[in-house]
Design a protein around this motif. Structure first.
Motif, mmCIF file in Angstrom:
data_model
loop_
_atom_site.group_PDB
_atom_site.id
_atom_site.type_symbol
_atom_site.label_atom_id
_atom_site.label_comp_id
_atom_site.label_asym_id
_atom_site.label_seq_id
_atom_site.Cartn_x
_atom_site.Cartn_y
_atom_site.Cartn_z
ATOM 1 N N LEU A 151 0.745 -1.297 -0.051
ATOM 2 C CA LEU A 151 -0.191 0.205 -0.055
ATOM 3 C C LEU A 151 0.899 1.277 -0.033
ATOM 4 O O LEU A 151 0.386 2.108 -0.555
ATOM 5 C CB LEU A 151 -0.881 0.091 1.163
ATOM 6 C CG LEU A 151 -1.959 -1.272 1.255
ATOM 7 C CD1 LEU A 151 -2.734 -1.156 2.427
ATOM 8 C CD2 LEU A 151 -2.925 -0.804 -0.080
ATOM 9 N N ILE A 152 2.049 1.094 0.378
ATOM 10 C CA ILE A 152 3.067 2.397 0.529
ATOM 11 C C ILE A 152 4.443 1.536 -0.116
ATOM 12 O O ILE A 152 4.732 0.414 0.220
ATOM 13 C CB ILE A 152 3.285 3.091 1.918
ATOM 14 C CG1 ILE A 152 3.558 2.068 2.995
ATOM 15 C CG2 ILE A 152 2.046 3.662 2.213
ATOM 16 C CD1 ILE A 152 4.033 2.885 4.265
ATOM 17 N N ARG A 153 5.148 2.568 -0.501
ATOM 18 C CA ARG A 153 6.235 1.816 -1.007
ATOM 19 C C ARG A 153 7.253 1.714 0.058
ATOM 20 O O ARG A 153 7.069 2.497 1.387
ATOM 21 C CB ARG A 153 7.095 2.919 -2.086
ATOM 22 C CG ARG A 153 7.664 4.086 -1.513
ATOM 23 C CD ARG A 153 8.246 5.071 -2.632
ATOM 24 N NE ARG A 153 8.599 6.512 -2.408
ATOM 25 C CZ ARG A 153 9.714 6.768 -1.856
ATOM 26 N NH1 ARG A 153 10.812 5.756 -1.826
ATOM 27 N NH2 ARG A 153 10.012 8.052 -1.437
ATOM 28 N N ARG A 154 8.106 0.840 -0.025
ATOM 29 C CA ARG A 154 9.098 0.278 1.175
ATOM 30 C C ARG A 154 9.856 1.348 1.459
ATOM 31 O O ARG A 154 10.769 1.784 0.768
ATOM 32 C CB ARG A 154 9.928 -1.025 0.718
ATOM 33 C CG ARG A 154 10.282 -1.764 2.102
ATOM 34 C CD ARG A 154 10.551 -2.951 1.572
ATOM 35 N NE ARG A 154 9.391 -3.841 1.718
ATOM 36 C CZ ARG A 154 8.479 -4.374 2.829
ATOM 37 N NH1 ARG A 154 8.821 -3.863 3.973
ATOM 38 N NH2 ARG A 154 7.454 -5.079 2.457
ATOM 39 N N ILE A 191 -0.925 13.078 4.612
ATOM 40 C CA ILE A 191 0.275 12.682 4.631
ATOM 41 C C ILE A 191 0.465 11.075 4.490
ATOM 42 O O ILE A 191 1.087 10.786 3.641
ATOM 43 C CB ILE A 191 1.059 13.114 5.812
ATOM 44 C CG1 ILE A 191 1.094 14.567 5.856
ATOM 45 C CG2 ILE A 191 2.222 12.360 6.072
ATOM 46 C CD1 ILE A 191 1.784 15.113 7.239
ATOM 47 N N ILE A 192 -0.717 10.563 5.034
ATOM 48 C CA ILE A 192 -0.677 9.020 4.994
ATOM 49 C C ILE A 192 -1.198 8.604 3.487
ATOM 50 O O ILE A 192 -0.636 7.430 2.923
ATOM 51 C CB ILE A 192 -1.519 8.388 6.264
ATOM 52 C CG1 ILE A 192 -0.818 8.550 7.220
ATOM 53 C CG2 ILE A 192 -1.774 6.794 5.765
ATOM 54 C CD1 ILE A 192 -1.824 8.309 8.645
ATOM 55 N N ASP A 193 -2.029 9.249 3.057
ATOM 56 C CA ASP A 193 -2.503 9.118 1.630
ATOM 57 C C ASP A 193 -1.379 9.434 0.744
ATOM 58 O O ASP A 193 -1.309 8.566 -0.377
ATOM 59 C CB ASP A 193 -3.942 9.882 1.162
ATOM 60 C CG ASP A 193 -5.132 9.474 2.019
ATOM 61 O OD1 ASP A 193 -5.083 8.325 2.572
ATOM 62 O OD2 ASP A 193 -6.124 10.248 2.100
ATOM 63 N N GLY A 194 -0.718 10.299 0.895
ATOM 64 C CA GLY A 194 0.438 10.523 0.021
ATOM 65 C C GLY A 194 1.369 9.477 0.211
ATOM 66 O O GLY A 194 1.999 9.091 -1.172
ATOM 67 N N LEU A 195 1.773 8.869 0.958
ATOM 68 C CA LEU A 195 2.419 7.579 1.221
ATOM 69 C C LEU A 195 1.704 6.420 0.217
ATOM 70 O O LEU A 195 2.646 5.815 -0.419
ATOM 71 C CB LEU A 195 2.695 7.172 2.580
ATOM 72 C CG LEU A 195 3.610 8.049 3.276
ATOM 73 C CD1 LEU A 195 3.599 7.667 4.872
ATOM 74 C CD2 LEU A 195 4.967 7.983 2.800
ATOM 75 N N GLN A 197 -0.006 6.991 -2.389
ATOM 76 C CA GLN A 197 -0.045 7.315 -3.615
ATOM 77 C C GLN A 197 1.358 7.102 -4.127
ATOM 78 O O GLN A 197 1.667 6.535 -5.423
ATOM 79 C CB GLN A 197 -0.354 8.803 -3.886
ATOM 80 C CG GLN A 197 -1.665 9.206 -3.450
ATOM 81 C CD GLN A 197 -2.807 8.577 -4.654
ATOM 82 O OE1 GLN A 197 -2.598 8.500 -5.671
ATOM 83 N NE2 GLN A 197 -3.707 8.146 -4.048
ATOM 84 N N SER A 198 2.543 7.153 -3.227
ATOM 85 C CA SER A 198 3.975 6.802 -3.887
ATOM 86 C C SER A 198 4.092 5.491 -4.152
ATOM 87 O O SER A 198 5.050 5.091 -4.881
ATOM 88 C CB SER A 198 4.673 7.353 -2.757
ATOM 89 O OG SER A 198 4.800 6.464 -1.818
ATOM 90 N N ALA A 199 3.266 4.406 -3.848
ATOM 91 C CA ALA A 199 3.349 3.102 -4.279
ATOM 92 C C ALA A 199 2.701 2.726 -5.548
ATOM 93 O O ALA A 199 2.914 1.683 -6.036
ATOM 94 C CB ALA A 199 2.769 2.245 -3.136
ATOM 95 N N LYS A 200 1.802 3.543 -5.975
ATOM 96 C CA LYS A 200 1.337 3.474 -7.212
ATOM 97 C C LYS A 200 2.098 3.623 -8.479
ATOM 98 O O LYS A 200 3.076 4.493 -8.407
ATOM 99 C CB LYS A 200 -0.130 4.323 -7.408
ATOM 100 C CG LYS A 200 -1.047 3.648 -6.316
ATOM 101 C CD LYS A 200 -2.114 4.655 -6.420
ATOM 102 C CE LYS A 200 -3.198 4.191 -5.173
ATOM 103 N NZ LYS A 200 -4.619 4.911 -5.225
#
Length: 200
Positions: A151-154, A191-195, A197-200
Motif C-alpha cells: 500500500l506504500i512503497r518500502r 500525509i498518509i494518503d500521500g505515502l 500514492q507513492s506506491a502506485k
C-alpha cells in the motif's frame, strides 16, 4: 493452602498500594505539575505512609516514570483497539489508529504528562525509549503492515515512524491549545494518503 492465600493477599495489598500511589501522583502531577508536587502531598492523597512510597519507588522521579508509562500504555491500547477492527485492511487500520491517538490524548492531563513534563523530567531519550514500546511501536507496526501489503512503497520504517510520530505529537499539542482536531486529522490523513500514492 493458608500460606498461598496469605501470599496472594500480600500481593493484592502491595498492588493496591502501588496503584493508589500512581493514581494520587497522576492527579497531583496533572493539577499542579511535577515540579510543584511534593512527596508528602502524594502519600497523603494516597492514604499511605512515606515509607510505603519509598518501598515501591526509589524517589518522586521513579513514581513519575510509572505514571508516564501507564499513560503511554493506555494510549497504545486505545490505538490497538481501534486498528484491530480493520486487520484485513492495513491502510484503514492505520487511519483508525491515528484517529484513536487523538481521542486518547484528549484524556485530561495526558498531553502534559507525555509531551511536556515527561521529556522535561525524564529526558528525551527516556521518553523515546518508552515510546518505542508503546505508541511508536503501534505506528511502526501499522506502517510495516502497509508496506507488506504494497500500500506504500518500502521505506526505512524506524525513521518514517519517528517523523510521523513527531507530527502526531505536535498536532496533539496544538489541539490541546485549542486548534481544531479535524484540521490536523485532515492534514495527517493527507500525509498518509500521500505515502499510499507513492506506491502506485
Amino acid at each position: 493452602m493458608q500460606a498461598t492465600k496469605t501470599r496472594r493477599s500480600n500481593k493484592d495489598r502491595t498492588d493496591a498500594t502501588r496503584a493508589d500511589l500512581i493514581a494520587a501522583a497522576r492527579k497531583l502531577f496533572t493539577e499542579k505539575s511535577y515540579a510543584e508536587t511534593g512527596t508528602p502531598e502524594i502519600v497523603a492523597a494516597a492514604g499511605v505512609t512515606r515509607g510505603a512510597l519509598y518501598h515501591h519507588f526509589a524517589d518522586k522521579q521513579a513514581l513519575f516514570r510509572a505514571v508516564v508509562e501507564m499513560e503511554a500504555k493506555a494510549v497504545a491500547a486505545e490505538i490497538e483497539r481501534a486498528a484491530e477492527r480493520f486487520d484485513e485492511n492495513p491502510g484503514i487500520a492505520l487511519l483508525a489508529g491515528s484517529d484513536a491517538y487523538f481521542t486518547a490524548m484528549r484524556v485530561p492531563g495526558r498531553t502534559r504528562l507525555l509531551l511536556l513534563d515527561g521529556p522535561a523530567v525524564l529526558g528525551r531519550a527516556a521518553l523515546d525509549e518508552m515510546d518505542l514500546r508503546h505508541g511508536n511501536r503501534t505506528l511502526r507496526e501499522g506502517l510495516a503492515a502497509m508496506m507488506d501489503a504494497g500500500l506504500i512503497r518500502r521505506l526505512p520504517v524506524e525513521p518514517l515512524a519517528e517523523l510521523l510520530g513527531a507530527a502526531f505529537d505536535r498536532a496533539a499539542l496544538a489541539i490541546e491549545a485549542g486548534s481544531p482536531t479535524d484540521d490536523y486529522l485532515t492534514a495527517l490523513h493527507a500525509i498518509i494518503d500521500g505515502l499510499a500514492q507513492s506506491a502506485k
